[in-house]
Enzyme design. Sequence first.
Site, PDB file in Angstrom:
ATOM      1  N   LYS A  96       0.967  -1.142  -0.055  1.00 22.75           N
ATOM      2  CA  LYS A  96       0.019  -0.064  -0.068  1.00 22.75           C
ATOM      3  C   LYS A  96       0.804   1.390   0.043  1.00 22.75           C
ATOM      4  CE  LYS A  96      -3.883  -2.343   2.079  1.00 22.75           C
ATOM      5  NZ  LYS A  96      -3.278  -3.732   2.477  1.00 22.75           N
ATOM      6  N   ARG A  97       1.964   1.193  -1.016  1.00 21.34           N
ATOM      7  CA  ARG A  97       2.810   2.306  -1.159  1.00 21.34           C
ATOM      8  C   ARG A  97       1.987   3.529  -1.833  1.00 21.34           C
ATOM      9  NH1 ARG A  97       4.960  -0.463   2.720  1.00 21.34           N
ATOM     10  NH2 ARG A  97       7.298  -0.554   2.677  1.00 21.34           N
TER      11      ARG A  97
END
Length: 270
Positions: A96-97
């Site tokens: 979830k960058r």
Amino acid sequence: MTTNQLVEQIKKKKSFLCIGLDVDLNKIPKHLLKEDDPIFAFNKAIIDATHHLCVAYKPNTAFYEAYGLKGWQALEKTINYINENHPEIFTIADAKRGDIGNTSTMYAKAFFEDLAFDSVTVAPYMGKDSVEPFLAFQDKHTIMLALTSNKGAFDFQTKEIEGKEVYKHVLETSKSWKNAQNLMYVVGATKAEYLADIRTIIPDSFLLVPGVGAQGGNLQDVCKYGMNNNVGLLINSSRGIIYASNETDFAKAAAYKAEALQKEMEAILS
């Protein structure tokens, strides 16, 4: 891995199952804690027992980062083991960058080049210039959060702007980004009733669907509203499979749970 290769594996295995490798040392069988690397020992056993039943593995990187350097090394050993022994399996770094420009490029390099994952999950909140650096990598996939399965999803994702929910704005806008053909999307299984609308916006894209099993999502509903001509779904189950037992038979128990889901999928595909 290309999308066509993923579709071929789905057809071959009669499965669109993704297994989440979210390793919590407080939940794994106690006898593994004697191993030099208990996280990798656990993952290896799960992979050995389930690789023929699934088409994807999804380590959530938080469960590795929490253990510092040893955790990161276990993640590296896990992805290397999958790539070397089961290169046909699609790999997802659930990280979830998402950050501006050069930072996103460095995140992408970390997961696509250094660790050689096929895909990575990305948060779209910062917009186009935070996602396009991931999309620039050939034969790699960016899986963008669209409509998630948690309760807090209703805080922002379903709020309306000019008569349309935010998640729909996200989906429509993302289609215009450079290399958007490399996009996949996260849609929670607990939001199955939204899938029909989502498919009108992105009819051909793959959807990663977490929430089946422990979170209460229903496989039949997800497939009814979300499946397309290429299946277009990766159904993730984590806790419901990998923690089916905390005894010495844990890998066998995981395989039993995975096979049950795979058989459901086979019936749907037939």
